[in-house]
Scaffold this motif. Structure first.
Motif, short mmCIF file in Angstrom:
data_model
loop_
_atom_site.label_atom_id
_atom_site.label_comp_id
_atom_site.label_asym_id
_atom_site.label_seq_id
_atom_site.Cartn_x
_atom_site.Cartn_y
_atom_site.Cartn_z
N TRP A 1 -9.67 -76.47 112.71
CA TRP A 1 -10.03 -75.67 111.54
C TRP A 1 -9.59 -76.35 110.25
O TRP A 1 -10.35 -76.38 109.27
CB TRP A 1 -9.40 -74.28 111.66
N GLU A 2 -8.39 -76.91 110.24
CA GLU A 2 -7.91 -77.62 109.04
C GLU A 2 -8.82 -78.80 108.72
O GLU A 2 -9.15 -79.04 107.54
CB GLU A 2 -6.47 -78.10 109.27
N LYS A 3 -9.22 -79.53 109.74
CA LYS A 3 -10.13 -80.67 109.53
C LYS A 3 -11.48 -80.20 108.99
O LYS A 3 -12.07 -80.82 108.09
CB LYS A 3 -10.33 -81.43 110.84
N PHE A 4 -11.96 -79.10 109.54
CA PHE A 4 -13.23 -78.53 109.08
C PHE A 4 -13.11 -78.08 107.62
O PHE A 4 -14.01 -78.34 106.81
CB PHE A 4 -13.61 -77.35 109.98
N SER A 5 -12.01 -77.43 107.29
CA SER A 5 -11.78 -76.95 105.92
C SER A 5 -11.75 -78.11 104.94
O SER A 5 -12.35 -78.05 103.86
CB SER A 5 -10.46 -76.18 105.84
N GLU A 6 -11.01 -79.16 105.30
CA GLU A 6 -10.90 -80.33 104.42
C GLU A 6 -12.26 -80.97 104.17
O GLU A 6 -12.51 -81.47 103.07
CB GLU A 6 -9.96 -81.36 105.05
N THR A 7 -13.13 -80.93 105.17
CA THR A 7 -14.41 -81.62 105.09
C THR A 7 -15.49 -80.79 104.40
O THR A 7 -16.27 -81.32 103.61
CB THR A 7 -14.90 -81.99 106.51
N TRP A 8 -15.49 -79.47 104.65
CA TRP A 8 -16.64 -78.67 104.27
C TRP A 8 -16.40 -77.65 103.16
O TRP A 8 -17.36 -77.16 102.56
CB TRP A 8 -17.19 -77.95 105.51
N PHE A 9 -15.16 -77.32 102.85
CA PHE A 9 -14.92 -76.27 101.86
C PHE A 9 -14.74 -76.85 100.46
O PHE A 9 -14.13 -77.90 100.27
CB PHE A 9 -13.69 -75.45 102.23
N SER A 10 -15.28 -76.13 99.47
CA SER A 10 -15.11 -76.52 98.08
C SER A 10 -13.65 -76.35 97.67
O SER A 10 -12.91 -75.58 98.28
CB SER A 10 -16.00 -75.67 97.17
N GLU A 11 -13.24 -77.06 96.62
CA GLU A 11 -11.86 -76.97 96.15
C GLU A 11 -11.53 -75.56 95.66
O GLU A 11 -10.44 -75.05 95.87
CB GLU A 11 -11.61 -77.99 95.04
N SER A 12 -12.49 -74.91 95.01
CA SER A 12 -12.25 -73.55 94.50
C SER A 12 -12.02 -72.57 95.64
O SER A 12 -11.20 -71.66 95.54
CB SER A 12 -13.43 -73.09 93.64
N SER A 13 -12.74 -72.76 96.74
CA SER A 13 -12.58 -71.85 97.88
C SER A 13 -11.22 -72.05 98.55
O SER A 13 -10.62 -71.10 99.06
CB SER A 13 -13.71 -72.04 98.90
N LYS A 14 -10.70 -73.29 98.53
CA LYS A 14 -9.40 -73.55 99.15
C LYS A 14 -8.29 -72.80 98.44
O LYS A 14 -7.37 -72.26 99.08
CB LYS A 14 -9.12 -75.05 99.15
N SER A 15 -8.34 -72.75 97.12
CA SER A 15 -7.32 -72.02 96.38
C SER A 15 -7.43 -70.51 96.64
O SER A 15 -6.42 -69.81 96.76
CB SER A 15 -7.42 -72.31 94.88
N MET A 16 -8.67 -70.01 96.75
CA MET A 16 -8.87 -68.60 97.06
C MET A 16 -8.37 -68.28 98.47
O MET A 16 -7.78 -67.22 98.71
CB MET A 16 -10.36 -68.24 96.94
N MET A 17 -8.58 -69.20 99.41
CA MET A 17 -8.10 -69.01 100.78
C MET A 17 -6.58 -68.84 100.83
O MET A 17 -6.07 -68.02 101.59
CB MET A 17 -8.53 -70.20 101.65
N LYS A 18 -5.88 -69.60 100.01
CA LYS A 18 -4.41 -69.50 99.97
C LYS A 18 -3.98 -68.11 99.50
O LYS A 18 -3.05 -67.51 100.05
CB LYS A 18 -3.83 -70.57 99.06
N GLU A 19 -4.70 -67.59 98.50
CA GLU A 19 -4.37 -66.25 97.98
C GLU A 19 -4.66 -65.19 99.04
O GLU A 19 -3.87 -64.25 99.22
CB GLU A 19 -5.18 -65.97 96.72
N ILE A 20 -5.77 -65.34 99.74
CA ILE A 20 -6.13 -64.37 100.77
C ILE A 20 -5.18 -64.45 101.95
O ILE A 20 -4.81 -63.42 102.54
CB ILE A 20 -7.59 -64.59 101.21
N GLU A 21 -4.73 -65.63 102.29
CA GLU A 21 -3.77 -65.77 103.39
C GLU A 21 -2.46 -65.05 103.08
O GLU A 21 -1.87 -64.41 103.96
CB GLU A 21 -3.50 -67.25 103.67
#
Length: 315
Positions: A254-274
């Motif tokens: 999942w981490e590899k998939f996230s690094e490859t396919w998710f936008s930078e803006s979505s990664k910051s939102m994911m941290k907030e949601i986590e």
């Protein structure tokens, strides 16, 4: 010291997944592992309306029927072990009440049609090239529903047959949604009931067929199978059955998939949601303490902030 051989991954730039993306996941049980992660992080995603589908013909059949808005009738059902089943769907949809099953099938077909029309990304995880043909109707089934094996013929789909099936899937999707992006992956789950050599042959057919039909711009491949086989080359990354990836392996891929396919803006939102998700699952020693009440207020403020930015999110 380098203790792994790393699978080189090319970061997607133009077709990234973000919180505006609408994702449909179909196929093997590994698609549900990724789908559960997307659900946890509150992406707009839907997975396996007909349950787990292991091979490409089953996925093609579902997409064909969804686009053509097939209406299931009692003629599409079979009765076995005091339950009604459909050969197009997983046993999870089976029911003791045939009307309930028909309603669930037709509701799923309708919703899948709508989801595919609106989707930005479809993620298809293929599990096996081995299929079972129901002798009575000469049709390949998605699931045998524990009906006696003598009623089926077991076949290995050729590379050409799989390529044709995948091309049909792409054409069908493009016919209703020209902008859709199709991401293929091969499940790292080992189908050892088919045999060790047979499982390897099966995966090889899938991988070869997928690479035959890849077209830059709208079809893509993510190497989840290769990551499991190479980077995680150790039985400590499997569950006790030595067949399925364990939680650590799923999180790693999942981490590899996230690094490859998710936008930078979505990664910051994911941290907030986590942070919110962990807060929701937190169990206090004293629910009535002032400290915990303050914690709950802070959590509600964080939820409100997220909902203001993304109104579709519900916690």
């Amino acid at each position: 010291m380098q203790l792994q051989t790393k699978i080189p991954l090319k970061k997607e730039i133009k077709n990234t997944i973000d919180y505006n993306s609408k994702i449909v996941l179909l196929g093997s049980c590994f698609s549900e592992n990724i789908g559960d992660k997307l659900t946890y992080y509150k992406f707009q995603s839907n997975q396996n309306p007909f349950g787990i589908l292991f091979h490409p013909k089953a996925v093609e059949n579902l997409i064909t029927n969804a686009i053509n808005e097939k209406v299931y009738t009692v003629d599409d059902l079979t009765f076995q072990n005091e339950r009604w089943h459909c050969f197009d769907a997983h046993s999870n949809l089976s029911s003791a009440d045939k009307n309930e099953l028909l309603n669930n099938l037709n509701t799923a077909i309708s919703s899948t049609n709508n989801q595919l029309e609106a989707a930005t990304h479809v993620i298809i995880t293929l599990g096996t090239s081995w299929v079972y043909r129901f002798i009575e109707t000469d049709t390949i089934v998605a699931n045998c529903h524990k009906i006696p094996q003598k009623k089926f013929l077991k076949e290995l789909l050729s590379v050409d047959e799989i390529s044709e099936s995948l091309e049909a899937i792409i054409e069908l999707l493009k016919s209703i949604n020209k902008e859709i992006k199709v991401l293929f992956t091969v499940s790292p789950v080992r189908h050892l009931k088919d045999g060790f050599i047979e499982n390897t042959l099966s995966k090889a057919h899938l991988i070869t067929a997928i690479h035959n039909i890849l077209n830059e711009g709208y079809t893509f491949y993510f190497p989840s199978y290769e990551i499991m086989m190479d980077e995680l080359r150790d039985y400590r990354f499997y569950t006790e059955d030595m067949i399925h990836p364990n939680k650590t392996a799923i999180n790693y891929i999942w981490e590899k998939f996230s690094e490859t396919w998710f936008s930078e803006s979505s990664k910051s939102m994911m941290k907030e949601i986590e942070v919110i998700q962990k807060g929701i699952s937190h169990r206090p020693f004293n629910e009535k303490s002032a400290q915990h009440q303050q914690f709950l207020k802070s959590l509600e403020l964080k939820k409100s902030k997220i909902k203001t930015q993304l109104s579709f999110i519900k916690f």
